[in-house]
Design an enzyme around this catalytic site. Structure first.
Site, short mmCIF file in Angstrom:
data_model
loop_
_atom_site.label_atom_id
_atom_site.label_comp_id
_atom_site.label_asym_id
_atom_site.label_seq_id
_atom_site.Cartn_x
_atom_site.Cartn_y
_atom_site.Cartn_z
N ILE A 197 0.87 -1.17 0.00
CA ILE A 197 0.00 0.00 0.00
C ILE A 197 0.91 1.23 0.00
CG2 ILE A 197 -2.03 -1.08 1.05
CD1 ILE A 197 -1.23 -0.03 3.73
N ASP A 198 0.41 2.32 -0.53
CA ASP A 198 1.24 3.50 -0.73
C ASP A 198 1.73 4.10 0.59
OD1 ASP A 198 0.76 3.22 -3.44
OD2 ASP A 198 -0.93 4.61 -3.43
N LYS A 199 2.80 4.85 0.51
CA LYS A 199 3.43 5.47 1.67
C LYS A 199 2.44 6.22 2.55
CE LYS A 199 6.74 9.14 2.81
NZ LYS A 199 7.70 10.13 2.27
N ARG A 237 -6.56 5.85 -6.34
CA ARG A 237 -6.21 7.25 -6.58
C ARG A 237 -6.36 7.62 -8.06
NH1 ARG A 237 -0.36 7.36 -4.07
NH2 ARG A 237 -0.49 9.60 -4.55
#
Length: 305
Positions: free
Chosen positions: A135-137, A236
């Protein structure tokens, strides 16, 4: 990043990952990773590692240059939702990168896991031990890591077969009128900016996101999303494509006008998988982070005025 190219001279019926592992310095696992990240193209289109090679096919591969680094264990606190001999489920904090990469060699989830766990699966190599999905930062919430190769293979297969379910909560800009929807739009690298993804037919991979509206505000919407596929930045990119970018997402939309959210308001709140050893279906939930709850309260208050 270096670009490599191959032309298939004769029909072999060989899988892409097998062909490249035998005709380049890339391992089969590395080829599979690059294909999953949309870095391998066959005849100009993003290709799966399982696709078959035919005479005349042209393969182009963008290979990120890995820096030679040693990944060290670090005593970083982890919010552990579940742990046993095979898997560990973490509620990832905002700002934590999942694995080391150029610019982020320390402070990652992998560094923390190496300190906390005696063993981690080795399928993804030294830089990504135990990591089966990402999962993204600046996205918070549920992520599972695997402690052995048996568990890693099982969870990876569930992700591939879409039997491992991931649900997210997000606040997006604008008021979504429909109660629910399905976004079916292929995602690939943005040719104008390799750090961004975009909806594209030319070199994109299938991407499907389902969403349900939970609450509407004056100028924004609180939604729940379920991933059918797992492309980079999928929610996103899809919400930007729908003209409802995730609030706080500077890369695809813009900063939050209400508070400093330190990135996109996106939370992986629920993960469902089949335990690799017991065969039991398990569901894990991560509570909303405090900033997310605070922002919801602000939006509700604004809507009441």
């Amino acid at each position: 990043m270096s670009r490599q190219e191959w032309k298939i001279e004769e029909d072999t019926g060989m899988r892409l990952d097998k062909y490249l592992s035998e005709n380049s310095d890339l391992s089969r696992t590395r080829v599979q990773e690059l294909a999953k990240d949309g870095e391998i193209f066959v005849n100009g289109k993003a290709a799966k590692s399982s696709c078959r090679m035919n005479a005349g096919d042209v393969i182009v591969c963008d290979v990120p240059e890995d820096a030679p680094i040693d990944v060290e264990p670090e005593d970083i606190p982890l919010d552990i939702l579940y742990e046993d001999e095979d898997i560990i489920v973490i509620n990832k904090a905002k700002g934590m990168v999942v694995h080391p990469a150029p610019g982020n060699y320390t402070g990652t989830l992998v560094n923390a896991l190496l300190y906390h766990c005696k063993d981690l699966s080795g399928i993804n190599g030294k830089i990504r031990p135990g990591i089966v999905h990402r999962i993204d930062k600046d996205t918070t919430g549920c992520i599972v890591a695997c402690k052995n190769d048996m568990a890693h293979t099982s969870i990876a297969k569930q992700l591939e077969d879409k039997t491992c379910h991931r649900e997210y909560l997000a606040i997006v800009n604008g008021v979504i009128q429909s109660e629910a929807g399905k976004i079916n739009a292929p995602i690939g690298r943005d040719p104008r900016d390799r750090q961004r993804m975009t909806v594209t037919e030319d070199h994109g991979k299938d991407a499907v996101t389902h969403f349900v509206v939970k609450e509407r505000f004056l100028n924004s919407t609180y939604i729940e999303c379920r991933l059918e596929t797992g492309r980079t930045h999928q929610i996103r990119v899809h919400m930007k494509y729908m003209k409802h970018p995730v609030m706080g997402d500077a890369k695809y939309g813009g900063v939050c006008p209400y508070m400093d959210t330190q990135g996109q308001v996106l939370h992986a709140y629920q993960l469902t998988l089949v335990h690799p050893r017991t065969g039991k279906t398990m569901t894990f939930q991560a509570p909303l982070p405090a900033y997310f709850e605070e922002l919801l309260d602000m939006l509700r208050e604004e809507s009441r005025k």
